[in-house]
Scaffold this active site. Structure first.
Site, PDB file in Angstrom:
ATOM      1  N   TYR A  93      24.029  14.457 -23.626  1.00 21.29           N
ATOM      2  CA  TYR A  93      22.635  14.016 -23.591  1.00 21.29           C
ATOM      3  C   TYR A  93      21.720  15.058 -24.264  1.00 21.29           C
ATOM      4  CZ  TYR A  93      18.109  12.751 -21.659  1.00 21.29           C
ATOM      5  OH  TYR A  93      16.797  12.417 -21.523  1.00 21.29           O
ATOM      6  N   LYS A 136      17.841   6.153 -14.244  1.00 21.73           N
ATOM      7  CA  LYS A 136      18.539   5.066 -14.933  1.00 21.73           C
ATOM      8  C   LYS A 136      19.083   4.046 -13.924  1.00 21.73           C
ATOM      9  CE  LYS A 136      17.489   7.927 -18.202  1.00 21.73           C
ATOM     10  NZ  LYS A 136      18.405   8.892 -18.770  1.00 21.73           N
ATOM     11  N   ASP A 175      28.340  14.477 -15.656  1.00 17.83           N
ATOM     12  CA  ASP A 175      27.125  13.662 -15.674  1.00 17.83           C
ATOM     13  C   ASP A 175      27.579  12.207 -15.563  1.00 17.83           C
ATOM     14  OD1 ASP A 175      24.956  12.054 -16.441  1.00 17.83           O
ATOM     15  OD2 ASP A 175      24.125  13.581 -17.764  1.00 17.83           O
ATOM     16  N   ARG A 218       9.550  21.615   0.791  1.00 18.13           N
ATOM     17  CA  ARG A 218      10.424  21.970  -0.334  1.00 18.13           C
ATOM     18  C   ARG A 218      11.845  22.197   0.172  1.00 18.13           C
ATOM     19  NH1 ARG A 218      10.861  26.969  -1.435  1.00 18.13           N
ATOM     20  NH2 ARG A 218       8.638  27.440  -1.412  1.00 18.13           N
TER      21      ARG A 218
HETATM   22  C1  LIG Z   1      18.328  10.305 -19.035  1.00 13.27           C
HETATM   23  C2  LIG Z   1      19.537  11.132 -18.926  1.00 13.27           C
HETATM   24  C3  LIG Z   1      19.475  12.458 -18.469  1.00 13.27           C
HETATM   25  C4  LIG Z   1      18.159  13.146 -18.129  1.00 13.27           C
HETATM   26  O1  LIG Z   1      17.558  12.576 -17.022  1.00 13.27           O
HETATM   27  P1  LIG Z   1      15.959  12.567 -16.763  1.00 13.27           P
HETATM   28  O2  LIG Z   1      15.841  11.826 -15.489  1.00 13.27           O
HETATM   29  O3  LIG Z   1      15.338  11.884 -17.938  1.00 13.27           O
HETATM   30  O4  LIG Z   1      15.543  13.989 -16.678  1.00 13.27           O
HETATM   31  C5  LIG Z   1      20.659  13.160 -18.345  1.00 13.27           C
HETATM   32  N1  LIG Z   1      21.840  12.616 -18.687  1.00 13.27           N
HETATM   33  C6  LIG Z   1      21.930  11.353 -19.147  1.00 13.27           C
HETATM   34  C7  LIG Z   1      23.266  10.816 -19.497  1.00 13.27           C
HETATM   35  C8  LIG Z   1      20.790  10.574 -19.286  1.00 13.27           C
HETATM   36  O5  LIG Z   1      20.886   9.332 -19.755  1.00 13.27           O
END
Ligand SMILES: *Cc1c(COP(=O)(O)O)cnc(C)c1O
Length: 389
Positions: free
Chosen positions: A102, A199, A174, A50
């Protein structure tokens, strides 16, 4: 010399290009949860998985380098990365958040942080004046996403980071939609860059992962403590999948972005399409800022049809894109925000934000542009028949 290499080359040629022991041309996957402590007097580099794992360390170093940061952290999901970063806040603090953030981040801020006495204000981040007027004495973080989801609104990252610094706040960005291949917020003054690596970074719809990167050493130490304390780390197998995906990030995004622009231009000319949102259009309200702060407009666009009926007709007649949540994959993904990402939002709030019943979001993959155009051409022709008959 390696420092001068372009982003494209650095994706492949970095500290982790060879396994130091076997010279294997791939990072080994270390599954061990604990490590033998051979030297009684000196603690080893890794003691418990961890706290640290060599496969995870390779990914963390890779993303730190690509974002121009000093330390990276890998988490079990994008939301785990985002939630852990919010744990830097304390009771009584206030955070400013992009109003079209998001959905999962919205839920974290609105439903969870409030229970811990952390206040928030959702703001239109495209208007710096409005942002400035929302800053309070206890505001500690300005949290932005640009371009935003699903309307691709552009926030001036440098404008926000200057405002944040002048008011003693940190800026979290983000960067999921852009990735460091296109946009590097730390270079524009941001303090923490966050990613859903699920993504574009991993890119193949086969892993859920999150990343965080910082430049400042002290902030890095704090975030490391939180990663270790909260424990939402990414497993070694998944770290390896993200590392594998990263190698083709540049070529994937370059092709998908080019196709996205072509498809956006095609959709804009179609009579069944009311509006197309894409920051690569010269007449997009954020086009100038986007060109200043990013090396492209990315592979995500959204477009509006006249009704839910039209959406249904289109979705039932396209064959190439998968109809699903998520984005940033090798295959094109078509999603319907009203019923997917923004289903939890009250309808009037949703409509007020421009997320109408006719809005679809498209994340463009690696398919051939002519095939995609033909597929949409056919599906759009089916709408006109159904709606206008
Ligand atoms: C998908 C997404 C998240 C969350 O990510 P996860 O991997 O699904 O927890 C956060 N911000 C944006 C812009 C996203 O597209």
């Amino acid at each position: 010399m390696a420092g001068n290499w372009s982003f494209q080359t650095k994706l492949l040629h970095n500290k982790h290009k060879f396994d130091p022991f076997t010279k294997g041309v791939s990072v080994p996957i270390q599954h061990a949860s604990t490590f033998h402590q051979e030297d009684y007097d000196h603690p080893p580099t890794f003691d418990y998985a961890r706290s640290g794992n060599p496969t995870r360390e390779a990914l963390e170093e890779a993303i730190a380098d690509l974002e121009g940061g000093t330390r990276g952290f890998a988490f079990s999901s994008g939301m785990a990365a985002i939630s852990t970063a919010f744990l830097l806040l304390s009771k009584g603090d206030h955070v400013l958040v992009s109003e079209d953030v998001y959905g999962g981040t919205y839920r974290m801020v609105a439903d969870v942080l409030t229970r811990f006495g952390i206040e928030h204000t959702f703001v239109n981040m495209t208007n710096l004046h409005e942002v400035a007027t929302c800053i309070r004495p206890n505001t500690k973080v300005i949290y932005i996403e640009t371009p935003s989801n699903p309307l691709l609104k552009v926030t001036d990252i440098q404008g926000i980071t200057k405002l944040a610094k002048a008011n003693g706040c940190l800026t979290f960005v983000d960067n999921t939609f852009m990735t460091p291949a296109i946009q590097r917020p730390l270079e524009l003054g941001a303090d923490i860059v966050l990613h859903s690596a699920t993504k574009f970074l991993a890119g193949h719809s086969d892993v859920v992962a999150g990343l965080a990167v910082v430049k400042d050493e002290e902030l890095g130490n704090k975030l490391y403590q939180l990663q270790n304390a909260f424990g939402a780390i990414l497993g070694p197998q998944d770290c390896w999948l993200v590392l594998r995906g990263l190698k083709t990030l540049h070529v994937r995004l370059e092709q998908s972005s080019r196709t996205a622009f072509q498809l956006a231009s095609f959709l804009r000319k179609h009579p069944a399409v009311r509006t197309v949102y894409y920051p690569g259009f010269h007449d997009h309200p954020g086009a100038t800022i986007q060109r200043y702060q990013a090396d492209g407009a990315g592979a995500v666009l959204s477009f509006e049809l006249e009704s839910e009926e039209a959406v249904k007709a289109l979705v039932s007649n396209v064959h190439i894109p998968v109809f699903a949540v998520s984005l940033g994959a090798v295959e094109s993904i078509l999603s319907y925000p009203a019923k997917m990402s923004h289903a939890a939002m009250p309808k009037d709030e949703r409509i007020k934000r421009g997320i109408t019943d006719g809005l679809l979001r498209l994340s463009v993959g690696l398919e051939n542009i002519d095939d995609l155009k033909a597929d949409f051409q056919y599906a759009l022709s089916r709408i006109s028949e159904r709606v206008h008959r």
